[in-house]
Write a protein that holds these residues in place. Structure first.
Motif, PDB file in Angstrom:
ATOM      1  N   SER A  14       0.836  -1.209   0.000  1.00  0.00           N
ATOM      2  CA  SER A  14       0.000   0.000   0.000  1.00  0.00           C
ATOM      3  C   SER A  14       0.868   1.255   0.000  1.00  0.00           C
ATOM      4  O   SER A  14       0.541   2.247  -0.659  1.00  0.00           O
ATOM      5  N   GLU A  65      -8.729 -10.590   2.452  1.00  0.00           N
ATOM      6  CA  GLU A  65      -9.137  -9.365   3.142  1.00  0.00           C
ATOM      7  C   GLU A  65      -8.204  -8.198   2.811  1.00  0.00           C
ATOM      8  O   GLU A  65      -8.639  -7.101   2.459  1.00  0.00           O
ATOM      9  N   HIS A  66      -6.897  -8.443   2.926  1.00  0.00           N
ATOM     10  CA  HIS A  66      -5.925  -7.381   2.664  1.00  0.00           C
ATOM     11  C   HIS A  66      -5.833  -7.054   1.174  1.00  0.00           C
ATOM     12  O   HIS A  66      -5.621  -5.898   0.808  1.00  0.00           O
ATOM     13  N   LYS A  68      -8.313  -7.144  -0.893  1.00  0.00           N
ATOM     14  CA  LYS A  68      -9.491  -6.314  -1.162  1.00  0.00           C
ATOM     15  C   LYS A  68      -9.242  -4.882  -0.700  1.00  0.00           C
ATOM     16  O   LYS A  68      -9.633  -3.933  -1.373  1.00  0.00           O
ATOM     17  N   MET A  69      -8.570  -4.714   0.442  1.00  0.00           N
ATOM     18  CA  MET A  69      -8.262  -3.364   0.921  1.00  0.00           C
ATOM     19  C   MET A  69      -7.355  -2.641  -0.072  1.00  0.00           C
ATOM     20  O   MET A  69      -7.549  -1.448  -0.330  1.00  0.00           O
ATOM     21  N   ASP A  72      -9.506  -1.794  -3.205  1.00  0.00           N
ATOM     22  CA  ASP A  72     -10.541  -0.785  -2.966  1.00  0.00           C
ATOM     23  C   ASP A  72      -9.984   0.560  -2.494  1.00  0.00           C
ATOM     24  O   ASP A  72     -10.748   1.498  -2.288  1.00  0.00           O
ATOM     25  N   LEU A  73      -8.688   0.638  -2.306  1.00  0.00           N
ATOM     26  CA  LEU A  73      -8.089   1.826  -1.708  1.00  0.00           C
ATOM     27  C   LEU A  73      -8.243   3.058  -2.594  1.00  0.00           C
ATOM     28  O   LEU A  73      -7.879   3.046  -3.767  1.00  0.00           O
ATOM     29  N   ILE A  82      -6.643   4.018   6.316  1.00  0.00           N
ATOM     30  CA  ILE A  82      -6.365   2.579   6.402  1.00  0.00           C
ATOM     31  C   ILE A  82      -5.085   2.330   7.208  1.00  0.00           C
ATOM     32  O   ILE A  82      -4.955   1.318   7.887  1.00  0.00           O
ATOM     33  N   LYS A  85      -6.094   2.343  10.923  1.00  0.00           N
ATOM     34  CA  LYS A  85      -6.743   1.078  11.283  1.00  0.00           C
ATOM     35  C   LYS A  85      -5.736  -0.071  11.315  1.00  0.00           C
ATOM     36  O   LYS A  85      -5.707  -0.864  12.258  1.00  0.00           O
ATOM     37  N   ALA A  86      -4.905  -0.167  10.293  1.00  0.00           N
ATOM     38  CA  ALA A  86      -3.934  -1.267  10.212  1.00  0.00           C
ATOM     39  C   ALA A  86      -2.969  -1.230  11.395  1.00  0.00           C
ATOM     40  O   ALA A  86      -2.626  -2.283  11.958  1.00  0.00           O
TER      41      ALA A  86
END
Length: 128
Positions: A14, A65-66, A68-69, A72-73, A82, A85-86
């Protein structure tokens, strides 16, 4: 161990994307630090596994899950949120393992790494 490895991969990927998307002035140094620090923790964890001190096999890719994050970012607003949260999740995971983990080497490593994650969380909370 799997959660930590996936979390490191997520932070690195990311943050690399954030840099490629021309991160703003406060996000760029944060993303650079995330890449550097999470590559270091990934290497340390890999060394524990390869050295036989921790049993298991590290994942080679993000879990669904990750992934998708990442998919979708929205980097205009989402990267900073994010990251908060992470890092909250990572701090909770490392605190729990440092207190009650079942592998002494991994428990020690979690305790040693925890202050860095708390620093990351504090930095993430200051991003605009």
């Amino acid at each position: 161990m799997n959660k930590v490895s996936v979390s490191d991969m997520f932070e690195i990927q990311s943050s690399q994307i954030a840099l490629a998307k021309q991160a703003d002035a406060d996000t760029k140094p944060f993303a650079e630090k995330m890449i550097q620090d999470h590559q270091k923790t990934s290497s340390e964890l890999k060394a524990l596994v390869e050295g036989g001190k921790v049993k298991g096999k590290l994942p080679r890719a993000l879990d669904s899950e990750h992934q998708k994050m990442i998919d979708d970012l929205d980097f205009d607003h989402g990267y900073d949120q994010i990251q908060v949260k992470a890092h909250r999740d990572a701090v909770a995971l490392f605190e729990a393992y440092a207190k009650a983990g079942d592998n002494a080497e991994l428990k020690e490593w979690a305790g040693k790494t925890l202050p860095h994650l708390k620093e990351h969380l504090s930095m993430a909370e200051k991003l605009k």
